[in-house]
Design an enzyme around this catalytic site. Sequence first.
Site, PDB file in Angstrom:
ATOM      1  N   CYS A 119     -36.621  53.464 -14.116  1.00  0.00           N
ATOM      2  CA  CYS A 119     -36.668  52.151 -13.473  1.00  0.00           C
ATOM      3  C   CYS A 119     -37.095  51.161 -14.543  1.00  0.00           C
ATOM      4  O   CYS A 119     -38.257  51.148 -14.936  1.00  0.00           O
ATOM      5  CB  CYS A 119     -37.652  52.139 -12.298  1.00  0.00           C
ATOM      6  SG  CYS A 119     -37.869  50.484 -11.606  1.00  0.00           S
ATOM      7  N   CYS A 122     -39.507  48.080 -12.951  1.00  0.00           N
ATOM      8  CA  CYS A 122     -40.881  48.315 -12.468  1.00  0.00           C
ATOM      9  C   CYS A 122     -41.158  49.815 -12.542  1.00  0.00           C
ATOM     10  O   CYS A 122     -41.195  50.364 -13.646  1.00  0.00           O
ATOM     11  CB  CYS A 122     -41.113  47.725 -11.079  1.00  0.00           C
ATOM     12  SG  CYS A 122     -39.877  48.079  -9.821  1.00  0.00           S
ATOM     13  N   SER A 123     -41.377  50.471 -11.402  1.00  0.00           N
ATOM     14  CA  SER A 123     -41.698  51.898 -11.461  1.00  0.00           C
ATOM     15  C   SER A 123     -41.121  52.627 -10.257  1.00  0.00           C
ATOM     16  O   SER A 123     -41.743  53.545  -9.738  1.00  0.00           O
ATOM     17  CB  SER A 123     -43.222  52.090 -11.517  1.00  0.00           C
ATOM     18  OG  SER A 123     -43.840  51.408 -10.442  1.00  0.00           O
ATOM     19  N   CYS A 124     -39.935  52.225  -9.803  1.00  0.00           N
ATOM     20  CA  CYS A 124     -39.305  52.864  -8.641  1.00  0.00           C
ATOM     21  C   CYS A 124     -39.114  54.361  -8.898  1.00  0.00           C
ATOM     22  O   CYS A 124     -38.668  54.763  -9.976  1.00  0.00           O
ATOM     23  CB  CYS A 124     -37.946  52.228  -8.355  1.00  0.00           C
ATOM     24  SG  CYS A 124     -38.068  50.489  -7.886  1.00  0.00           S
TER      25      CYS A 124
END
Lengths: 214, 116, 87
Positions: A119, A122-124
Amino acid sequence: MPHDHHDHQHGPSPSGHPYRADNDGPLTYWQRMEIAVRELLVEKGHMTAAEISAQIDAMDERSPARGAAVVARAWSDPDFRAQLLEDASAAVRGFGLDIGPLNLIAVENTDRVHNLVVCTLCSCYPRDLLGLPPDWYKTRAYRSRAVFEPRKVLREFGVELPADTTVRVHDSTADMRYVVVPARPPGTEGMTEEALARLVTRDAMIGTGLAKRP
Amino acid sequence: MSDTDGRRWHDMGGQPAGPVVPEDHDFALWEKRVDALMVLCGRKGLFNVHGLRRALEDMGEDAFETMSYYERWIAATNQNLIETGVYTIAELAERMDEIATRGPSYGEAQTGAKDG
Amino acid sequence: MANRVRVKALAAPGHVRAPFYLRGRTGVIERELGVFGNPEQLAYGLPAEEKPLYRVRFTMAEIWGAAAERQDDTLDAEIYGHWLEKV
């Protein structure tokens, strides 16, 4: 009692990773903010302390072992594998796992294709299946480089791909989350699903690792 | 005078960066609580994950470099709850000030911790 | 929606989910994902329009040119329809 010892953690962690020394360290500004936000949300009736505890317990139960069980089933059951690749959310729910509102896509590694999930924005991460993402997944290094030089990144994880393998990188930019079905290792014919699942690591389901050999 | 291509700091794909160090840690209780608060706020319609990301992005690159992941998350959660009017800035500030008097560590600053 | 699409080469000053490195790049729709609330409105607490979402596949050669590690490796990303234009 002088204070409540359930907030204290000592000794090595079950996973072997270090604990953060936050519970006993000096109280920080951001920890005070967490306590204040939590207390205000409860006092104003938006949620209860029991709901917060239950949510923590629910996340603690979500771990790579759940994804590994799904992969082992896909390796063992061609119909399930086909369903997983067609509609992973439905297949995983049909398998009996609570994945909340997760929109899941499963991508399969073969002897010709290797998939890698990132991702960049962000941090999906498929947290409702695999639990919370590892720290490295959220770093600038991984987020920046996985889409530009995936083969070099894979080598940093110790994965050297055959020359004729195509790399497919998946950037989780919106509402879908991705899980990699790693290639089934040779020498695993006749193994039970339970034994197969033990070969499936978290990194193998992100694409930064391969399934272990028996 | 200044100019920009409009790329925002969090939009990292393809930017130069160092080696990936495969580090991980087990989450502390306070980090798990931040995560749970965000999930429950979303489930109850107080704000959503898009608002969380927007606040994280608007906190800027300096926050990314200097604060831990869940430090940024509680700051972004708070930003959204202030905007939604769940509590006022003054209510939060006064509560944080009072919490500082409870004890020197996170464990000791919990309400009810002393008679747990 | 055409099978071949280009990500609009815009630089939006707010919360968007079309990554900068794909702007202006052409790819092929790998699958249609249905409609989702527009994050560009949801992020600001606004009522959201439903926007179609597509999974678009790009070659590494299209994104990075000669600097690509391998020309025919691919990158898939989810892009909302209002960020795509027909080629």
